[in-house]
Design a protein around this motif. Structure first.
Motif, short mmCIF file in Angstrom:
data_model
loop_
_atom_site.label_atom_id
_atom_site.label_comp_id
_atom_site.label_asym_id
_atom_site.label_seq_id
_atom_site.Cartn_x
_atom_site.Cartn_y
_atom_site.Cartn_z
N LEU A 19 0.55 -1.10 0.11
CA LEU A 19 0.11 -0.12 -0.02
C LEU A 19 1.05 1.18 -0.02
O LEU A 19 0.50 2.28 -0.68
N VAL A 20 1.91 1.21 0.65
CA VAL A 20 2.87 2.22 0.80
C VAL A 20 3.39 2.56 -0.59
O VAL A 20 3.60 3.70 -1.24
N ARG A 21 3.74 1.59 -1.16
CA ARG A 21 4.47 1.57 -2.59
C ARG A 21 3.42 2.09 -3.53
O ARG A 21 3.85 3.11 -4.60
N ALA A 22 2.08 1.65 -3.26
CA ALA A 22 1.08 2.07 -4.24
C ALA A 22 0.77 3.60 -4.10
O ALA A 22 0.24 4.52 -4.73
N ALA A 23 0.93 4.15 -2.76
CA ALA A 23 1.00 5.83 -2.70
C ALA A 23 1.98 6.48 -2.90
O ALA A 23 2.12 7.54 -2.50
N GLU A 24 2.87 5.60 -3.47
CA GLU A 24 4.17 6.37 -4.01
C GLU A 24 5.10 7.05 -2.81
O GLU A 24 5.60 8.14 -2.63
N LEU A 25 5.06 6.27 -1.54
CA LEU A 25 5.70 6.57 -0.43
C LEU A 25 6.93 5.52 -0.30
O LEU A 25 6.87 4.52 -0.81
N ASP A 26 7.91 6.04 0.64
CA ASP A 26 8.98 5.03 0.91
C ASP A 26 8.67 3.98 2.18
O ASP A 26 8.31 4.24 3.18
N PRO A 27 8.72 2.83 1.64
CA PRO A 27 8.20 1.53 2.77
C PRO A 27 8.95 1.73 4.13
O PRO A 27 8.54 1.21 5.06
N ARG A 28 10.12 2.43 4.16
CA ARG A 28 10.91 2.39 5.39
C ARG A 28 10.25 3.22 6.26
O ARG A 28 10.95 3.20 7.62
N ILE A 29 9.03 3.86 6.25
CA ILE A 29 8.30 4.77 7.04
C ILE A 29 7.87 3.68 8.51
O ILE A 29 7.73 3.96 9.26
N VAL A 40 0.33 15.99 2.97
CA VAL A 40 -0.66 15.50 1.87
C VAL A 40 -0.39 14.13 1.59
O VAL A 40 -1.46 13.37 1.14
N ALA A 41 0.80 13.45 1.47
CA ALA A 41 1.14 12.13 1.04
C ALA A 41 0.46 11.32 1.99
O ALA A 41 0.05 10.33 1.79
N LEU A 42 0.34 11.63 3.47
CA LEU A 42 -0.08 10.80 4.41
C LEU A 42 -1.54 10.76 4.18
O LEU A 42 -2.26 9.71 4.24
N PHE A 46 -3.74 7.14 3.84
CA PHE A 46 -4.86 6.63 4.67
C PHE A 46 -6.17 6.61 3.54
O PHE A 46 -6.77 5.71 3.81
N ALA A 47 -6.26 7.31 2.61
CA ALA A 47 -7.44 7.34 1.75
C ALA A 47 -7.40 5.85 0.95
O ALA A 47 -8.70 5.16 0.93
N LEU A 48 -6.03 5.84 0.43
CA LEU A 48 -6.05 4.41 -0.45
C LEU A 48 -6.25 3.26 0.69
O LEU A 48 -6.67 2.18 0.17
N SER A 124 -6.67 17.04 -0.15
CA SER A 124 -7.75 16.67 -0.91
C SER A 124 -8.21 15.31 -0.36
O SER A 124 -9.35 14.96 -0.67
N GLU A 125 -7.01 14.56 -0.03
CA GLU A 125 -7.61 13.06 0.48
C GLU A 125 -7.43 12.78 1.71
O GLU A 125 -6.39 13.22 2.16
N GLY A 126 -8.44 11.99 2.18
CA GLY A 126 -7.94 11.45 3.75
C GLY A 126 -8.01 12.51 4.70
O GLY A 126 -7.59 12.24 5.84
#
Length: 336
Positions: A19-29, A40-42, A46-48, A124-126
């Motif tokens: 899910l993190v990769r799908a949200a274009e974030l670093d899995p190391r979080i 905004v990325a968070l 959350f929305a995804l 806009s999301e989440g």
């Protein structure tokens, strides 16, 4: 928060890293590292996650996994404040150390205290999920400070009524009001005077110095400060330049001059925040346009529609139709 989200996703048989990769974030979080993730990325994550797990109350579940320790230095500072009111005012003053995308407001109206949470970055999301997460965290904090049986008088959430309200009632143990203009906990004002057992003034002073050093290292402008203030003020009829100038100990002309030097103005910032709040309420709630217009302190719905068209290039109704989630698009305005 990242660990809480990971726990909830695993409990619901979802793949956190995927899910993190799908949200274009670093899995190391999820590795416990201090990675800076834009607000905004968070919200997008959350929305995804809520969509993939089919869990409309995912924010509530994530918030239940957090407590004072989750707030780091700010949580430690709160733990050693003299009273509950002092702790919440410390949260209000220093939330930016832990959460730079949102603002906490503490107000007293008659015999009631209102503790609110709102994003001040464009979201806009989440946004609704982030708000309910924050109220769940704050409830856990108040239960740590006041006793495990503490409950608010009521809970306000800026989101539509979910299909199942049971999880909210079970956790907050209080009336939960959806389709509200802001996210807030309402409780008796005398709670603010309650002493915090075991508070150590020496630890408080030491941690407060550390927090201030962190804040001094964070770049910020007068415009940044005003955006934070206006995000809570815009729904409390306090969005006036004269009032802000008094709070900042500035003359109105000095305030205008400093903002002009930063390439902006009070009116531009106020409009920006009004637009953010309008978009959130149009997206996440079923509030009617007349209600939203009143929340934003417009003289009439037509004035709100005119301003929204100027900000976005379209009408509030058209924007809502194009941007609200599919489940809300089937519901009438002003009701569930």
């Amino acid at each position: 928060m990242a660990q809480g989200l990971r726990t909830v996703l695993i409990e619901r048989d979802a793949d956190p890293e995927g899910l993190v990769r799908a949200a274009e974030l670093d899995p190391r979080i999820f590795d416990g590292r201090s990675l800076s993730v834009p607000f905004v990325a968070l919200g997008r994550l959350f929305a995804l996650a809520a969509e993939r797990t089919r869990c409309p109350h995912l924010g509530l579940l994530v918030g239940q996994h957090a407590d004072l320790g989750s707030l780091g230095l700010v949580g430690l500072l709160m733990r050693h404040c003299a009273t509950v009111g002092d702790a919440l005012r410390a949260l209000e003053a220093h939330i930016g150390v832990q959460d730079r995308g949102a603002v906490v407001g503490l107000g007293i109206e008659a015999e009631l205290a209102v503790l609110s949470y709102a994003p001040h970055e464009p979201v806009s999301e989440g946004a609704a999920l982030q708000s309910e997460r924050a109220l769940a965290v704050t409830t856990n904090i108040l239960r740590a400070l006041c006793g495990s049986d503490w409950v608010p008088l009521e809970v306000l959430l800026p989101r539509s009524v979910p299909p199942d309200t049971g999880p909210y009632q079970d956790f907050f143990c209080a009336p939960v009001r959806f389709d509200q203009e802001m996210a807030a906990l309402v409780f008796p004002a005398p709670v603010l005077a309650l002493p915090i057992a075991g508070a150590d003034p020496a630890i408080r002073r030491r941690v407060e110095d550390q927090v201030r050093c962190l804040e001094a290292a964070q770049p910020h402008t007068l415009a940044d400060d005003l955006r934070q203030y206006l995000r809570t003020a815009v729904t409390r009829r306090r969005c006036r330049a004269e009032r802000v100038a008094r709070l900042k100990f500035l003359h109105r002309r000095t305030l205008s001059r400093r903002l002009r030097a930063e390439g902006t103005s009070f009116r531009r910032l106020a409009n920006e925040v009004q637009f953010q709040v309008a978009k959130q309420l149009l997206t996440d709630t079923t509030m009617g346009l007349a209600q939203i217009s009143a929340v934003l302190d417009f003289s009439e719905p037509a004035a709100f529609t005119h301003a929204f068209r100027r900000w976005s290039g379209t009408t509030p109704s058209a924007w809502r139709k194009a941007n609200r989630p599919a489940d809300l698009s089937r519901r009438p305005e002003g009701g569930p």
